[in-house]
Design a protein around this motif. Structure first.
Motif, PDB file in Angstrom:
ATOM      1  N   LYS A  31       0.389   4.898  -0.528  1.00  0.00           N
ATOM      2  CA  LYS A  31       1.760   4.946  -0.029  1.00  0.00           C
ATOM      3  C   LYS A  31       2.235   6.357   0.304  1.00  0.00           C
ATOM      4  O   LYS A  31       2.874   6.577   1.339  1.00  0.00           O
ATOM      5  CB  LYS A  31       2.717   4.297  -1.024  1.00  0.00           C
TER       6      LYS A  31
ATOM      7  N   ARG B  35       4.726   9.702  -9.723  1.00  0.00           N
ATOM      8  CA  ARG B  35       3.395  10.289  -9.895  1.00  0.00           C
ATOM      9  C   ARG B  35       3.442  11.459 -10.863  1.00  0.00           C
ATOM     10  O   ARG B  35       2.599  11.576 -11.769  1.00  0.00           O
ATOM     11  CB  ARG B  35       2.852  10.754  -8.542  1.00  0.00           C
TER      12      ARG B  35
ATOM     13  N   ASP C  82      -0.263   1.236  -4.007  1.00  0.00           N
ATOM     14  CA  ASP C  82       0.419   2.461  -4.450  1.00  0.00           C
ATOM     15  C   ASP C  82      -0.381   3.722  -4.129  1.00  0.00           C
ATOM     16  O   ASP C  82       0.203   4.759  -3.790  1.00  0.00           O
ATOM     17  CB  ASP C  82       0.695   2.393  -5.960  1.00  0.00           C
ATOM     18  N   GLU C  83      -1.714   3.655  -4.238  1.00  0.00           N
ATOM     19  CA  GLU C  83      -2.547   4.837  -4.037  1.00  0.00           C
ATOM     20  C   GLU C  83      -2.463   5.390  -2.614  1.00  0.00           C
ATOM     21  O   GLU C  83      -2.757   6.559  -2.370  1.00  0.00           O
ATOM     22  CB  GLU C  83      -4.016   4.517  -4.365  1.00  0.00           C
TER      23      GLU C  83
ATOM     24  N   LEU D  39       8.187   8.052  -5.115  1.00  0.00           N
ATOM     25  CA  LEU D  39       6.753   7.953  -5.417  1.00  0.00           C
ATOM     26  C   LEU D  39       6.222   9.231  -6.061  1.00  0.00           C
ATOM     27  O   LEU D  39       5.421   9.182  -7.003  1.00  0.00           O
ATOM     28  CB  LEU D  39       5.977   7.642  -4.129  1.00  0.00           C
TER      29      LEU D  39
END
Length: 208
Positions: free
Chosen positions: A155, A200, A152-153, A196
């Motif tokens: 993407k 976030r 995820d960090e 995303l």
């Protein structure tokens, strides 16, 4: 005369490495001979004929290019210069094909990070390659698949890179049959980015 014909004898027998050695040695031994120019050319041609298929080691291919260029530099007015240039073009295409096939293999194996690196190197080394369009599409698709399978960090950054790759491809190859596919990947990447970034931002607000 005997040594010159001996070199040609090996050439006619198809032993190009041995013939090339003797042609080269002839030039070194008899540099002032009227046959030195022909021997120099034949040395280079022997390396050309010994050059392997693109899937194999290309040491002889690179050596042949060097020897052909040496001949051109040494005899720029020779009637054989055009032939040398043609042979060099054919040899460079072998190197280009080998680089392209190697990069494409990473892509087929799903090694997308390595594929992007290798594909970019191919474009940098052979900017006029006839594979340019296909390479460009493989880069953007590799970029998308790399982003989609990332932690995820990473993407957001990688999907942003994919959008850029798609835009670059569409700009460079507006008539490509893959333009529609590139546009679809671009839109898919943008949707992923929106999700995303919303996720976030939601996490940051919750922490705040």
């Amino acid at each position: 005369d005997v040594y010159y014909y001996y070199a040609y004898c090996n050439y006619q027998l198809g032993d190009y490495m041995l013939a090339g050695y003797h042609f080269d040695n002839f030039v070194r031994t008899f540099p002032r001979s009227s046959r030195a120019e022909d021997a120099q050319f034949m040395n280079a041609k022997c390396y050309f004929l010994d050059s392997a298929e693109p899937s194999l080691d290309q040491a002889s291919t690179k050596k042949a290019i060097d020897e052909l260029q040496l001949f051109i530099n040494k005899y720029p007015e020779s009637p054989k210069v055009d032939e040398c240039n043609d042979l060099m073009d054919r040899l460079r295409f072998k190197l280009e094909t080998k680089a392209y096939n190697g990069a494409k293999l990473y892509y087929r194996l799903g090694e997308y990070k390595a594929a992007i690196f290798a594909l970019r190197n191919t474009l940098n080394e052979f900017p006029d390659t006839k594979f340019s369009e296909e390479i460009g599409f493989m880069i953007l698709r590799s970029s998308f698949l790399l982003a989609d399978n990332s932690i995820d960090e990473k993407k957001i950054e990688r999907f942003e890179q994919t959008v850029q790759e798609c835009e670059d491809f569409i700009e460079k190859h507006p008539r490509s049959s893959d333009v529609k596919n590139a546009e679809n990947i671009k839109e898919d990447s943008k949707r992923q980015l929106e999700k995303l970034k919303n996720l976030r931002d939601g996490i940051q607000e919750h922490k705040g």
